[in-house]
Motif scaffolding. Structure first.
Motif, mmCIF file in Angstrom:
data_model
loop_
_atom_site.group_PDB
_atom_site.id
_atom_site.type_symbol
_atom_site.label_atom_id
_atom_site.label_comp_id
_atom_site.label_asym_id
_atom_site.label_seq_id
_atom_site.Cartn_x
_atom_site.Cartn_y
_atom_site.Cartn_z
ATOM 1 N N PHE A 20 0.802 -1.215 0.000
ATOM 2 C CA PHE A 20 0.000 0.000 0.000
ATOM 3 C C PHE A 20 0.842 1.275 0.000
ATOM 4 N N LEU A 21 2.159 1.129 -0.163
ATOM 5 C CA LEU A 21 3.016 2.313 -0.229
ATOM 6 C C LEU A 21 2.794 3.048 -1.549
ATOM 7 N N PRO A 22 3.050 4.366 -1.595
ATOM 8 C CA PRO A 22 2.899 5.096 -2.854
ATOM 9 C C PRO A 22 3.831 4.553 -3.930
ATOM 10 N N GLU A 28 -6.426 9.997 1.291
ATOM 11 C CA GLU A 28 -5.745 8.747 0.941
ATOM 12 C C GLU A 28 -4.295 9.007 0.557
ATOM 13 N N ARG A 29 -4.053 10.071 -0.214
ATOM 14 C CA ARG A 29 -2.666 10.411 -0.573
ATOM 15 C C ARG A 29 -1.847 10.712 0.678
ATOM 16 N N ARG A 55 -1.057 7.499 2.658
ATOM 17 C CA ARG A 55 -0.018 6.692 2.011
ATOM 18 C C ARG A 55 1.361 7.340 2.174
ATOM 19 N N SER A 79 4.528 5.568 4.119
ATOM 20 C CA SER A 79 5.896 5.518 3.618
ATOM 21 C C SER A 79 6.874 6.009 4.678
#
Length: 403
Positions: free
Chosen positions: A88-90, A186-187, A190, A194
């Motif tokens: 689920f990492l960018p 959501e951004r 994420r 990270s």
């Protein structure tokens, strides 16, 4: 070959309990190079098969303490692995430090100042809604990311800075979600995931992933919510602080509840029981991060009652909600309005329209001046449920007033 190597790198890295950022540092050490020619993003490309390590392969093997053949030999086909937080990492690393850092050097005092501002923002969220806090939260987050990318610092200070960015992203994502800015939230979540992963803070990573899972469950992405909530719980591990495990299990319970169906209802009830057991293990000797100050028996009771309400079991939900709300801090207006909204729905489900109307009127009064999309949405849910009793005078009065 690239995908086989990638799967082997991931397997060996997770065997050691390392993050992708940790592996990148160890590879550079094994190669004896100065600077960061290999970063977290490059390791991610190797693991996903987008690039092949080539000249870095011997140093990868040395860092992981395995022969090169272990990395190059394809694995025997097995069952698909369970999702991990790394999934689920960018795609691109927004925290990649700039090669030329012109912002000067920072130390522990600047990180401590940031930690105070993050905590202040978290406390403000107890009393103010997302619409009121969105701008200052995003401004603080952008500033902290620039600090990490543009300044120089020791490895220890860099890790502490990443932790604060992760904590800031969690509260900023929560604020954005409350304001109805779900894509932005959501951004942000994420980004925070990270940061927490690079800092190797599994508890913080679980909190961020659980927060995003909660949003997914509430915005029509229920199956993704279950997957991520489970990954948050598994990623944090059994040694996570009791309050953290209780919170992760609450997120799992809610995700299954929102997905619907008898089997998911059973999973939800099991997770609620495990959450209560986890919190009961919390004692004066237990160490929990400061950002979990709000997780207590009352909050777990509220989640239990919300699950019962969603499952249309009002006789279980109403007594719990009345008990908790009878001693709830009235200065926390948004949460009070939210929790009352579930009580109103539970009363309606229990065929008590007059009681439901009285509670609904209080919900609408409390939420009138709150810049929160969550409370606005809950108000709409309550009114829709009351519409079934439109011929009851007390309900009719509430519906007409809202119209």
């Amino acid at each position: 070959m690239g995908s086989a190597i990638g799967a082997n790198i991931t397997q060996q890295r997770e065997r050691l309990g390392w993050s992708q950022a940790r592996l990148a540092r160890e590879v550079c050490r094994a190669a004896g190079v100065v600077g960061d020619p290999v970063g977290r993003q490059e390791v991610s490309r190797w693991e996903t098969g987008k690039r092949t390590p080539r000249e870095w392969l011997p140093f990868l093997a040395a860092a992981l303490a395995v022969p090169v053949e272990v990395l190059t030999t394809p694995q025997t086909a097995a069952e698909p692995p369970l999702p991990t937080l790394a999934d689920f990492l960018p795609a691109e690393d927004p925290l990649e430090p700039l090669q030329a850092r012109t912002g000067g050097r920072i130390g522990v005092s600047q990180v401590a100042d940031l930690a105070q501002r993050v905590h202040g923002l978290r406390l403000a969220d107890d009393f103010l809604a997302g619409g009121d806090l969105m701008r200052p939260a995003l401004r603080e987050l952008r500033k902290s990311v620039r600090m990490f990318r543009e300044h120089s610092y020791t490895e220890t200070t860099g890790r502490q800075l990443l932790v604060q960015i992760g904590e800031l992203a969690q509260i900023a994502g929560w604020i954005a979600s409350d304001a109805g800015q779900h894509e932005e939230a959501e951004r942000i979540y994420r980004l925070g995931l990270s940061a927490a992963t690079q800092a190797e803070d599994r508890t913080l990573a679980g909190n961020l992933a659980g927060s995003l899972a909660y949003q997914l469950s509430n915005t029509g992405r229920e199956l993704e919510g279950i997957t991520l909530a489970r990954a948050a719980l598994d990623g944090a591990g059994p040694d996570a602080p009791p309050k953290a495990r209780a919170l992760y299990l609450d997120r799992v319970a809610w995700a299954h509840t929102k997905a619907g169906g008898a089997e998911n209802a059973q999973h939800a009830m099991r997770a609620l029981g495990e959450a209560s057991e986890a919190l009961s293990a919390d004692s004066e000797g237990s160490e929990s991060p400061a950002y979990l100050y709000w997780v207590d028996a009352g909050e777990l009771q509220v989640m239990e009652a919300r699950v019962f309400t969603e499952l249309r079991r009002p006789l279980r939900a109403v007594p719990i909600l009345r008990d908790v709300l009878g001693r709830y801090d009235a200065t926390h207006t948004r949460e009070l309005a939210l929790y009352l909204s579930w009580l109103a729905v539970a009363y309606a489900d229990a065929n008590e329209p007059e009681e439901a109307a009285a509670v609904a009127e209080r919900v609408l009064t409390l939420s009138a001046d709150i810049a929160s999309e969550r409370t606005a949405e809950r108000g709409r849910v309550v009114l829709a449920r009351l519409a079934d009793y439109a011929d009851v005078p007390e309900v009719r009065a509430v519906l007409d007033s809202a119209a």
